[in-house]
Design an enzyme around this catalytic site. Structure first.
Site: not given
Length: 113
Positions: A95, A99, A101
């Site tokens: 994606v 981001h 994790h």
């Protein structure tokens, strides 16, 4: 805002199990967890990948790291946790909205991949 799965979570077009939110970022449980606890922390600003962040993003990037620590504490990961940022196709990014994790809840071996 760019049209990604994560931007739709930010705008609540797609539901998510949100565990943290402030003006700059949002954290939610991963739908395909790779550890007992697997949360994604995303900036609300649509930066496609870490390699596209600029000097103007330095405060936001620092904020994300401090919030990763806070979210890990909130989730009880006092024995340890891992923060992973995949960058680009070869880095495993699927994606294209930056981001982090946050993984924990078990011993995490090395190397990871």
């Amino acid at each position: 805002m760019s049209d990604t799965l994560f931007s739709k979570i930010i705008t609540r077009e797609i539901p998510a199990d949100i565990v943290y939110e402030d003006d700059l970022c949002l954290a939610f449980r991963d739908i395909n967890p790779q550890a007992p606890i697997h949360v994604l922390l995303i900036p609300k600003k649509p930066i496609p990948k870490l390699s596209e962040a600029t000097a103007d993003d330095h405060a936001l990037l620092g904020h994300l790291l401090l919030k990763a620590k806070a979210v890990a504490e909130q989730l009880g990961l006092d024995q340890g946790f891992r923060v992973v940022i995949n960058n680009g196709d070869d880095g495993g990014q699927t994606v294209f909205h930056l981001h982090l994790h946050i993984l924990g809840g078990r011993f995490l071996a090395w190397p990871p991949g």
